[in-house]
Design an enzyme around this catalytic site. Sequence first.
Site, PDB file in Angstrom:
ATOM      1  N   HIS A 281      -8.306  -4.851  -1.085  1.00  0.00           N
ATOM      2  CA  HIS A 281      -6.995  -4.311  -0.697  1.00  0.00           C
ATOM      3  C   HIS A 281      -6.217  -5.239   0.233  1.00  0.00           C
ATOM      4  O   HIS A 281      -5.083  -4.964   0.589  1.00  0.00           O
ATOM      5  CB  HIS A 281      -7.194  -2.947  -0.029  1.00  0.00           C
ATOM      6  CG  HIS A 281      -5.971  -2.084  -0.013  1.00  0.00           C
ATOM      7  ND1 HIS A 281      -5.323  -1.683  -1.160  1.00  0.00           N
ATOM      8  CD2 HIS A 281      -5.277  -1.535   1.021  1.00  0.00           C
ATOM      9  CE1 HIS A 281      -4.277  -0.930  -0.844  1.00  0.00           C
ATOM     10  NE2 HIS A 281      -4.227  -0.825   0.475  1.00  0.00           N
TER      11      HIS A 281
ATOM     12  N   ASP B 182     -10.189  -3.831  -5.685  1.00  0.00           N
ATOM     13  CA  ASP B 182      -9.574  -3.014  -4.638  1.00  0.00           C
ATOM     14  C   ASP B 182     -10.173  -1.609  -4.690  1.00  0.00           C
ATOM     15  O   ASP B 182     -10.005  -0.904  -5.690  1.00  0.00           O
ATOM     16  CB  ASP B 182      -8.059  -2.970  -4.855  1.00  0.00           C
ATOM     17  CG  ASP B 182      -7.315  -2.368  -3.686  1.00  0.00           C
ATOM     18  OD1 ASP B 182      -7.892  -1.530  -2.969  1.00  0.00           O
ATOM     19  OD2 ASP B 182      -6.138  -2.731  -3.494  1.00  0.00           O
TER      20      ASP B 182
ATOM     21  N   SER C 169       0.832  -1.192   0.000  1.00  0.00           N
ATOM     22  CA  SER C 169       0.000   0.000   0.000  1.00  0.00           C
ATOM     23  C   SER C 169       0.876   1.255   0.000  1.00  0.00           C
ATOM     24  O   SER C 169       1.651   1.461  -0.950  1.00  0.00           O
ATOM     25  CB  SER C 169      -0.962  -0.055   1.187  1.00  0.00           C
ATOM     26  OG  SER C 169      -1.989   0.902   1.081  1.00  0.00           O
TER      27      SER C 169
END
Length: 210
Positions: free
Chosen positions: A185, A154, A104
Amino acid sequence: MTVDNYVHHLASVGPGKPLLFLFHGTGGDERQLLQLGAELAPGAGLVSPRGDVNEQGAARFFRRTGEGVYDMDDLARATGRMRDFVAAHVEREKPSAVLGLGYSNGANILASVAFAAPQLFDAAVLMHPLIPFEPDWGEGAVMTRFLVTAGRHDPICPEKLTARLLSYLEAAGADTQIEWHTGGHELRPGEVTAAGRFLAPFLARGKDEA
């Protein structure tokens, strides 16, 4: 250039062994990916910095003004600072291979450093990156090999932006692989397995010197 640009965890294994840099997601810290790193890269040294930006109590590596809207000036600052941090540890540890893994926000800073210094990392695993800008590549050929992992649904890193990142990497001549899963995610076992498979050849570089 300093090894102390960031609060960080360091597990040194000495020169001639692979060195894996780990970059946590928003709200994580230098411990978030240690277990994953140890599982994926047994015998490698580990360096895991903590992001130096505080977003309402959550650690990040650079500022943003909204979801997916980056403060590009601060990203430039963070990229230079992290590039120096990585280079300093590489100079001190003298590894057989320089590897990076980020999730991320950590994938985003890893990608940005790899864009700026395309010979610094031998391999980079970008887990659920969000790159809403066209890379400005540093000088020289792109030597980093990339694995991108992503969820097709996502909500933070949309599929179309992941596809655009892949096109940027391929246009730059980067050796690039992609591992999709059908979720969002979250990290899933398939992408962890893909990361281990991707890193294995680089980890083998230091085995003969054990």
